[in-house]
Design an enzyme around this catalytic site. Structure first.
Site, mmCIF file in Angstrom:
data_model
loop_
_atom_site.group_PDB
_atom_site.id
_atom_site.type_symbol
_atom_site.label_atom_id
_atom_site.label_comp_id
_atom_site.label_asym_id
_atom_site.label_seq_id
_atom_site.Cartn_x
_atom_site.Cartn_y
_atom_site.Cartn_z
ATOM 1 N N LYS A 60 0.736 -1.272 -0.015
ATOM 2 C CA LYS A 60 -0.092 -0.218 0.167
ATOM 3 C C LYS A 60 0.664 1.336 0.042
ATOM 4 C CE LYS A 60 -0.270 -0.093 5.042
ATOM 5 N NZ LYS A 60 -1.048 -0.521 6.207
ATOM 6 N N ARG A 95 -11.323 1.364 13.545
ATOM 7 C CA ARG A 95 -11.439 2.074 12.329
ATOM 8 C C ARG A 95 -12.222 1.525 11.414
ATOM 9 N NH1 ARG A 95 -5.176 1.871 10.088
ATOM 10 N NH2 ARG A 95 -5.666 -0.008 9.270
ATOM 11 N N TYR A 109 14.690 32.339 4.691
ATOM 12 C CA TYR A 109 13.440 33.231 4.703
ATOM 13 C C TYR A 109 13.405 33.658 6.392
ATOM 14 C CZ TYR A 109 11.467 31.837 0.443
ATOM 15 O OH TYR A 109 11.038 31.822 -1.249
ATOM 16 N N MET A 142 10.804 25.760 -0.171
ATOM 17 C CA MET A 142 10.109 24.661 -0.952
ATOM 18 C C MET A 142 10.894 23.643 -1.798
ATOM 19 S SD MET A 142 6.897 25.393 -3.667
ATOM 20 C CE MET A 142 6.015 26.524 -2.573
HETATM 21 C C1 LIG Z 1 -0.536 -1.565 6.941
HETATM 22 C C2 LIG Z 1 -1.224 -2.372 7.510
HETATM 23 C C3 LIG Z 1 -0.488 -3.633 7.786
HETATM 24 C C4 LIG Z 1 1.147 -3.764 7.958
HETATM 25 O O1 LIG Z 1 1.673 -3.125 9.387
HETATM 26 P P1 LIG Z 1 3.328 -3.092 9.554
HETATM 27 O O2 LIG Z 1 3.237 -2.491 10.957
HETATM 28 O O3 LIG Z 1 3.813 -2.273 8.270
HETATM 29 O O4 LIG Z 1 3.888 -4.508 9.231
HETATM 30 C C5 LIG Z 1 -1.045 -4.867 8.125
HETATM 31 N N1 LIG Z 1 -2.185 -4.734 8.035
HETATM 32 C C6 LIG Z 1 -3.057 -3.678 7.846
HETATM 33 C C7 LIG Z 1 -4.566 -3.892 7.780
HETATM 34 C C8 LIG Z 1 -2.259 -2.521 7.422
HETATM 35 O O5 LIG Z 1 -3.203 -1.351 7.134
#
Ligand SMILES: *Cc1c(COP(=O)(O)O)cnc(C)c1O
Length: 811
Positions: free
Chosen positions: A484, A582, A709, A758
């Site tokens: 992801k 969540r 800046y 930036m």
């Molecule tokens: C991101 C995520 C993981 C992985 O977590 P890590 O701590 O990076 O290993 C596992 N399960 C779900 C549902 C996640 O969103």
């Protein structure tokens, strides 16, 4: 080439199951995915993280007919056409073969070991001696128990010298390296830290290393290590250093930073002279002096050595993947060329299925004799290439010998002159050449221009980290890799390709469009989508993506959608909220979930899962245990009603380390894959991403001046200030300004000064020696950087903006 009879004599197997006694062996294989010439291959079922016996079937299906195994139970009567050599230890058998190949070589073997620098010294010696000799060298850093065995396999008497590198990671490994390599001339680069890699003292480490030289004529070593007492009495110690008793005496070492050189005066026997080493860092100087000393031992005069050393360049030893012009992908591996490293590069080309069209630009190999030519032909015949572009007259024999169209150029200059006419577009181009051909100039021309801030991603490190975590898991536990958020900032399908090649079981993305991109790039693994929304259902189904179902709303909407498409039994993943609060069904909602699921045929539960909120925190262990129990209870409830089996999973990276009870059917590996060891576990993880930028300008300024800046950076002394090409638009958070952030230049830490702009920011380099255009490491310590601004490494990684080019390495 070895006949079955000869292999039998060498291996002395406990048992030989013979189907075809006329087989001829030309290739060693230990990975069934990397079979190039099946008929000539012998497969070794190694006992590694995964038991090699499991891949016998795969290798057999590809046409391999010779196997070295230690467990006959895998064989049964399924493989009636294959020969099986049954031994106690398949790796040991491969090492015996290697030792045999070595024993047939009548010229000098130079064996190199040491804690650092052995690959550099091996490469440089090859370059320095290659001017007038034919050199056989071990590829890349093939220096492990397995690497050395593979490295020796192609050795033959067409060469004048063999240069072989040996490494050890555990006590007592050097004995088997010695038996295989049996160096005539030993080279010890250095000894390094005592505490590293399982040794109790520096002396123990030194004793272990010199075992490589137990039957050598001579060992070349830095005098300061004083290894005389560890060597056998009849092994000469040919040292260099500043002491009277060093064989090669050094004096007057002068550093000339402005020239990028170090001048060293050396005297040896009657000769005296100066070598101009084209480096100023300590490690390179030391490595260069080892090479100088080796050449002196071999009888080269100082003047000759000086001329050769002056031409050394820093080594880009890593195979690199980057974007090219006209939507090409360039894989540049132009620092050395031999059969083994060509195969590694071809594997990488095939693994990274960036484009359908695959082109190979190949130069002549070092010391290419008839045997190498024959093997090269075989290797290339096994490839489906779009075109083959050859550099060097000596490769003309390939025309007509392979099925691909061949273009032959006499020199790199000729190829460059004709490059535009070749019209490269939408293809993967592997550029593979010996260093003398300088094919990197060709890669440079083919590559797209990059903004000078890059995120270097080491794909090999991801592979390594994956193995580390896998080694903790029982074989039946599946592994889902989290890709992801652009693989935690590390790029998408390059990483996914690698994971697919390494046979992970599942991938997970956050949104459907990330999954679509993976499918479009040829990823076939099952893919779970964490946050599918209704607008994306069309794409989800069209691309065989498997949604996480977390609420009744999304469940009903998805079932309705599938009805309109007349799809049934579509795989979904039921998320239970066991405490994160969540997404997910609360445990109290499960009876109703079951009621829905038992009347619809459109979906089929592929898994039931949940997410741990604090698996890395020992203060929360009771909560974690409760989450695992809640998931199991929920999954039991569903399983009681549903007629088919499904998987359950809950463990993220920290839980893989800390919670074996949470492994269940599958684990979900995220941040650990990318090299962050948040649990301070004993795993040996490798850094995956390095964010790098460059110094654009350096200024000398007086006390009282201000930087940037709002005049926030006030100079309290006369200062040197460096401007670098990275700002908050690149993902370098503005909170790193005014000394909160630290970068590293040439091994030296320097603070930011003034506010972050930036696209740029400024560093105070008053106390260090740095130059314009030097490379700057933006996050020398990601964990420390994250805590300096009150965040976590995850946020810094995914925050690196997409305008920062990703360059992939496979080293
Ligand atoms: C991101 C995520 C993981 C992985 O977590 P890590 O701590 O990076 O290993 C596992 N399960 C779900 C549902 C996640 O969103």
């Amino acid at each position: 080439m070895y006949t079955i009879d000869v292999v039998e004599q060498i291996l002395e197997p406990k048992q030989l199951i013979l189907a075809n006694k006329d087989s001829i062996i030309t290739h060693l294989v230990y990975d069934s995915r990397k079979v190039i010439d099946p008929v000539g291959s012998i497969f070794f079922a190694l006992q590694a993280v995964r038991d090699g016996h499991r891949f016998i079937g795969d290798a057999y299906a590809k046409g391999v007919r010779n196997f070295v195994i230690s467990e006959t139970s895998w064989v049964g009567n399924k493989y009636s056409e294959a020969n099986f050599f049954v031994v106690d230890n398949a790796l040991g058998a491969m090492q015996k073969l290697a030792a045999h190949v070595r024993s047939k070589f009548t010229k000098p073997v130079i064996g190199i070991t040491g804690s650092n620098g052995k690959t550099v010294v091996k490469e440089w010696l090859t370059e320095l001696l290659g001017v007038d000799k034919k050199i056989y060298q071990s590829p890349k850093s093939y220096n492990s128990q397995l690497g050395v065995a593979l490295a020796l396999w192609d050795l033959n008497d067409d060469y004048d010298y063999a240069i072989i590198e040996a490494g050890i990671s555990l006590p007592n490994e050097m004995d088997s390296q010695q038996v295989m390599i049996r160096p005539d001339i030993g080279v010890l680069t250095n000894i390094g830290q005592a505490h590293a890699s399982g040794f109790s003292s520096k002396e123990e480490k030194a004793r272990e290393k010199v075992k490589l030289f137990s039957a050598s004529k001579v060992v070349i070593s830095p005098g300061k290590y004083n290894i005389r007492d560890f060597l056998n009495p009849d092994v000469a110690n040919f040292t260099f250093g500043y002491e009277m008793d060093d064989v090669v005496q050094l004096s007057s070492v002068q550093e000339h930073k402005e020239l990028g050189q170090t001048w060293v005066t050396i005297s040896f026997q009657q000769q005296q002279g100066i070598v101009y080493i084209p480096f100023t860092d300590r490690a390179s100087i030391e490595n260069a002096l080892i090479c100088v000393t080796t050449l002196l031992y071999l009888g080269y005069p100082i003047a000759d050595i000086t001329a050769r050393i002056a031409k050394l360049k820093p080594l880009e030893m890593r195979l690199q993947l980057r974007k090219g012009k006209n939507n090409c992908s360039i894989i540049d591996d132009s620092y050395s060329n031999d059969l083994a490293s060509l195969q590694i590069a071809l594997d990488f080309l095939n693994q990274q299925q960036q484009h359908e069209k695959r082109t190979l630009i190949l130069s002549e190999m070092e010391g290419m004799g008839a045997k190498v030519k024959e093997k090269l032909t075989k290797v290339l015949r096994g490839q489906s290439l779009y075109r083959l572009i050859l550099v060097g007259e000596d490769l003309g024999f390939l025309e007509g010998a392979v099925q691909t169209d061949v273009l032959l150029y006499a020199s790199t200059a000729d190829l460059i002159a004709g490059l535009d006419a070749l019209g490269f577009a939408d293809e993967s181009i592997l550029v593979k050449g010996s260093r003398v051909f300088h094919l990197e100039d060709v890669s440079q021309l083919l590559a797209a221009k990059t903004h000078e801030t890059v995120l270097e991603i080491n794909l090999h490190a991801i592979e390594h980290n994956l193995k580390q975590y896998r080694s903790l898991l029982p074989p039946e536990v599946k592994l889902m890799a989290m890709v992801k958020a652009f693989s935690y900032g590390s790029g998408s399908f390059e990483v996914a390709n690698l994971l697919q090649f390494n046979k992970v079981d599942y991938l997970t993305v956050a949104f459907a469009d990330e999954g679509v991109e993976l499918r479009q790039n040829g990823i076939e693994l099952p893919i779970m989508v964490l946050s599918p929304d209704e607008q994306a259902f069309e794409a989800v189904v069209a691309n065989r993506l498997e949604p996480e179902i977390y609420s009744f709303r999304i469940l009903r909407a998805f079932v309705d959608f599938l009805k309109t498409k007349k799809v049934s039994s579509y795989p979904i993943h039921i998320k239970i909220d066991t405490g994160m609060h969540r997404l997910g069904f609360l445990p109290t909602e499960l009876p109703e979930v079951i009621a829905v699921l038992s009347v619809v045929s459109e979906v089929r539960v592929a898994s039931v899962f949940s997410h741990l909120v604090a698996s890395g925190d020992s203060n929360q262990d009771a909560f974690t245990r409760q989450q695992i129990e809640l998931l199991n209870a929920g999954a039991d409830l569903l399983q009681a009603e549903l007629k088919y089996p499904f998987m359950r999973h809950i463990a993220n990276t920290s839980a893989i380390i800390r919670w074996p009870a949470a492994y269940l059917d599958m684990v979900r590996l995220g941040i650990g894959l990318y090299g962050m060891d948040l649990d301070q576990a004993t795993l040996d993880l490798e850094t995956v991403g390095q964010l790098k930028t460059t110094i654009t300008q350096i200024k000398e300024l007086e006390a009282g001046e201000t930087i940037g800046y709002d005049r926030k950076g006030v100079l309290h002394r006369k200062s040197r200030i460096a401007t670098v090409k990275i700002g908050y638009a690149d993902g370098y958070n503005r909170r790193f300004g005014n000394g909160v952030g630290e970068m590293m230049i040439n091994g030296q830490l320097v603070p930011t000064i003034g506010n972050i702009c930036m696209d740029m920011c400024m560093l105070d380099v008053t106390d260090v020696s740095v130059f314009e255009e030097e490379e700057v490491l933006v996050f020398p310590d990601l964990g420390k950087a994250a805590s300096a601004i009150g965040t976590i490494p995850y946020e810094l990684l995914v925050g690196i903006s997409s305008r920062v080019k990703r360059v992939y390495f496979y080293e």
